[in-house]
Enzyme design. Structure first.
Site, PDB file in Angstrom:
ATOM      1  N   VAL A  87       0.875  -1.166   0.000  1.00  0.00           N
ATOM      2  CA  VAL A  87       0.000   0.000   0.000  1.00  0.00           C
ATOM      3  C   VAL A  87       0.911   1.214   0.000  1.00  0.00           C
ATOM      4  CG1 VAL A  87      -1.751   1.308   1.250  1.00  0.00           C
ATOM      5  CG2 VAL A  87      -1.868  -1.195   1.187  1.00  0.00           C
ATOM      6  N   GLY A  93      -3.235   2.805   6.447  1.00  0.00           N
ATOM      7  CA  GLY A  93      -4.116   3.096   7.569  1.00  0.00           C
ATOM      8  C   GLY A  93      -5.548   3.411   7.189  1.00  0.00           C
ATOM      9  N   GLY A  97      -4.937  -2.265   2.828  1.00  0.00           N
ATOM     10  CA  GLY A  97      -4.202  -3.506   3.095  1.00  0.00           C
ATOM     11  C   GLY A  97      -5.132  -4.623   3.525  1.00  0.00           C
ATOM     12  N   GLU A 125       7.715  -4.269  12.238  1.00  0.00           N
ATOM     13  CA  GLU A 125       6.781  -4.590  13.315  1.00  0.00           C
ATOM     14  C   GLU A 125       5.343  -4.172  13.003  1.00  0.00           C
ATOM     15  OE1 GLU A 125       7.115  -6.545  15.896  1.00  0.00           O
ATOM     16  OE2 GLU A 125       9.239  -6.906  15.481  1.00  0.00           O
ATOM     17  N   TYR A 131      -0.470  -8.556  10.505  1.00  0.00           N
ATOM     18  CA  TYR A 131      -0.707  -9.953  10.154  1.00  0.00           C
ATOM     19  C   TYR A 131      -1.185 -10.753  11.364  1.00  0.00           C
ATOM     20  CZ  TYR A 131       1.663  -8.774   5.798  1.00  0.00           C
ATOM     21  OH  TYR A 131       2.015  -8.200   4.608  1.00  0.00           O
TER      22      TYR A 131
END
Length: 159
Positions: A87, A93, A97, A125, A131
């Site tokens: 993205v 945000g 994604g 991170e 994920y």
């Protein structure tokens, strides 16, 4: 923010290439991209496509991609490999994604694969957290192993 997800077409590959390059810069490997727009057009479309790509658009501009291909696991059978989920940095945000990953998982289910797999850098991170929140198993005890073109030549010269 309103966006749409669709399957990529050949004419999208220029923007797909730009996003791949943006990812390489983010991953601190700006010179690592050796593929060209023409390669993406050739290998992604035609009689024997090597990958499938989904794009996320905002106001007609591609701001995200998910590029996948199938492979085979000797343990479980067919696997869908997510090569890149990208993205654009300025559009992160806003749900792109998640929507792209949702689309990949639905596609995997349609294909009937046994697993979706991908890699993530150990220092990324924010991606790892993303994920984990989606239920993915981030396997930190596995290492990625590769031979690049030079490594292949060196290997062959020693056998």
């Amino acid at each position: 923010m309103k966006f749409s997800i669709r399957e990529a077409v050949k004419n999208d590959m220029s923007r797909v290439f730009e996003l791949i390059t943006e990812l390489a810069i983010f991953e601190k490997a700006p010179d690592a991209v050796k593929i060209t727009v023409e390669d993406l057009e050739h290998f992604g479309f035609g009689n024997d496509p090597k990958f499938h790509c989904f794009v996320a658009e905002i106001d007609g501009k591609i701001e995200g991609i998910a590029l996948v291909y199938t492979r085979f696991s000797t343990w479980i059978g067919d696997v869908l490999h997510l090569e890149d989920l990208i993205v654009s940095q300025l559009k992160r945000g806003h749900g792109l994604g998640t929507a792209l990953l949702d689309t990949v998982v639905k596609y995997a289910d349609e294909l009937g694969v046994k697993r979706v797999s991908w890699e993530v850098l150990d220092w990324n991170e924010s991606a790892i957290t993303f994920y984990h929140k989606k239920g993915a198993n981030v396997m930190r005890d596995w290492n990625v192993v590769q031979l690049n073109e030079v490594g292949i030549k060196n290997y062959l010269s020693n056998i």
